[in-house]
Enzyme design. Sequence first.
Site, mmCIF file in Angstrom:
data_model
loop_
_atom_site.group_PDB
_atom_site.id
_atom_site.type_symbol
_atom_site.label_atom_id
_atom_site.label_comp_id
_atom_site.label_asym_id
_atom_site.label_seq_id
_atom_site.Cartn_x
_atom_site.Cartn_y
_atom_site.Cartn_z
ATOM 1 C CE LYS A 170 39.146 -51.275 -12.968
ATOM 2 N NZ LYS A 170 38.775 -50.906 -14.350
ATOM 3 N NE ARG A 228 43.819 -54.545 -16.516
ATOM 4 C CZ ARG A 228 43.866 -53.316 -16.005
ATOM 5 N NH1 ARG A 228 44.190 -53.131 -14.760
ATOM 6 N NH2 ARG A 228 43.559 -52.279 -16.741
ATOM 7 N NE ARG A 249 41.438 -42.578 -17.757
ATOM 8 C CZ ARG A 249 41.466 -43.846 -17.349
ATOM 9 N NH1 ARG A 249 40.705 -44.238 -16.350
ATOM 10 N NH2 ARG A 249 42.253 -44.713 -17.929
ATOM 11 N NE ARG A 258 46.132 -44.306 -18.368
ATOM 12 C CZ ARG A 258 45.492 -45.277 -17.712
ATOM 13 N NH1 ARG A 258 44.918 -45.023 -16.554
ATOM 14 N NH2 ARG A 258 45.435 -46.493 -18.206
ATOM 15 N NE ARG A 317 43.550 -49.162 -21.342
ATOM 16 C CZ ARG A 317 43.168 -47.973 -20.881
ATOM 17 N NH1 ARG A 317 43.127 -46.925 -21.684
ATOM 18 N NH2 ARG A 317 42.830 -47.827 -19.631
HETATM 19 P P1 AMP Z 1 44.956 -49.154 -15.798
HETATM 20 O O1 AMP Z 1 45.557 -47.916 -15.250
HETATM 21 O O2 AMP Z 1 44.342 -50.036 -14.731
HETATM 22 O O3 AMP Z 1 43.986 -48.883 -16.922
HETATM 23 O O4 AMP Z 1 46.155 -50.016 -16.411
HETATM 24 C C1 AMP Z 1 46.913 -49.515 -17.469
HETATM 25 C C2 AMP Z 1 47.719 -50.640 -18.123
HETATM 26 O O5 AMP Z 1 48.624 -51.194 -17.158
HETATM 27 C C3 AMP Z 1 46.905 -51.830 -18.605
HETATM 28 O O6 AMP Z 1 46.351 -51.618 -19.895
HETATM 29 C C4 AMP Z 1 47.979 -52.934 -18.608
HETATM 30 O O7 AMP Z 1 48.858 -52.794 -19.706
HETATM 31 C C5 AMP Z 1 48.760 -52.592 -17.346
HETATM 32 N N1 AMP Z 1 48.179 -53.276 -16.176
HETATM 33 C C6 AMP Z 1 47.563 -52.691 -15.105
HETATM 34 N N2 AMP Z 1 47.159 -53.614 -14.225
HETATM 35 C C7 AMP Z 1 47.506 -54.817 -14.735
HETATM 36 C C8 AMP Z 1 47.344 -56.168 -14.306
HETATM 37 N N3 AMP Z 1 46.712 -56.463 -13.162
HETATM 38 N N4 AMP Z 1 47.852 -57.149 -15.104
HETATM 39 C C9 AMP Z 1 48.485 -56.871 -16.248
HETATM 40 N N5 AMP Z 1 48.649 -55.633 -16.725
HETATM 41 C C10 AMP Z 1 48.171 -54.605 -15.983
#
Ligand code: AMP
Length: 216
Positions: free
Chosen positions: A15, A90, A129, A162, A173
Amino acid sequence: MRTYIVLLGPPGVGKGTQAELIAKTTGLPHISSGDLFRENIKDATELGTQAQSFMNKGELVPDDLTIAMIRNRLSQPDCSQGALLDGFPRTTVQAEALEKLLAEFGGKVNFVPYITASESTLVERLSGRWTCKAQGHIFHEKYNPPKKPGVCDVDGSELYQRDDDKAETVTRRIQVYFKQTAPLIAYYRERGSLSEIDGARPIEKVTADLLAVLGK
Ligand code: AMP
């Protein structure tokens, strides 16, 4: 007319990579909720402190905090034509909040490209990554390597892995995705805005399909 695009799909499906490419073509700002949380952590804000413990465990940050952050971001002047959302919504509660918020702006979710891949592909993508420290640009050691190892091609900053891309957290996740986020597939399918795209192919093939969905 404002255009709002929600990129849906599991962690590691591409994404973020696709959003960076699509943002250039559409001119819409790329809004990644994960990037916004990571910026808050870097800046040691109160929101960053609150979010960090959930992120480290691979859990979702509570809806109220997340929705408030996105509301604030979507109200900025650069979102006057719409936005490309990556990682938000989400949960169903977030999707409903987004619908209300966009209605306030006189808009709605226009397109929901749903990018798919098998679980083994996701794990391989996440564990290989590398992310840029300055602006979150994304690379993969095998599928999208930077020209110089450890250095971002775009802004020259350092690349890092990360914490939540480590094996134990990756599994959590993906579980969280299937339990809390996958219901959004049916939510958007019922509203007629979902288009499924096979994300297990090379980056440029996925981009071409995405642009076709967006009519570009
Ligand atoms: P990402 O970079 O999209 O993989 O997000 C990393 C982490 O940020 C996720 O595993 C969640 O802990 C938090 N996070 C990101 N977006 C959301 C969301 N829309 N709702 C809740 N937690 C989020």
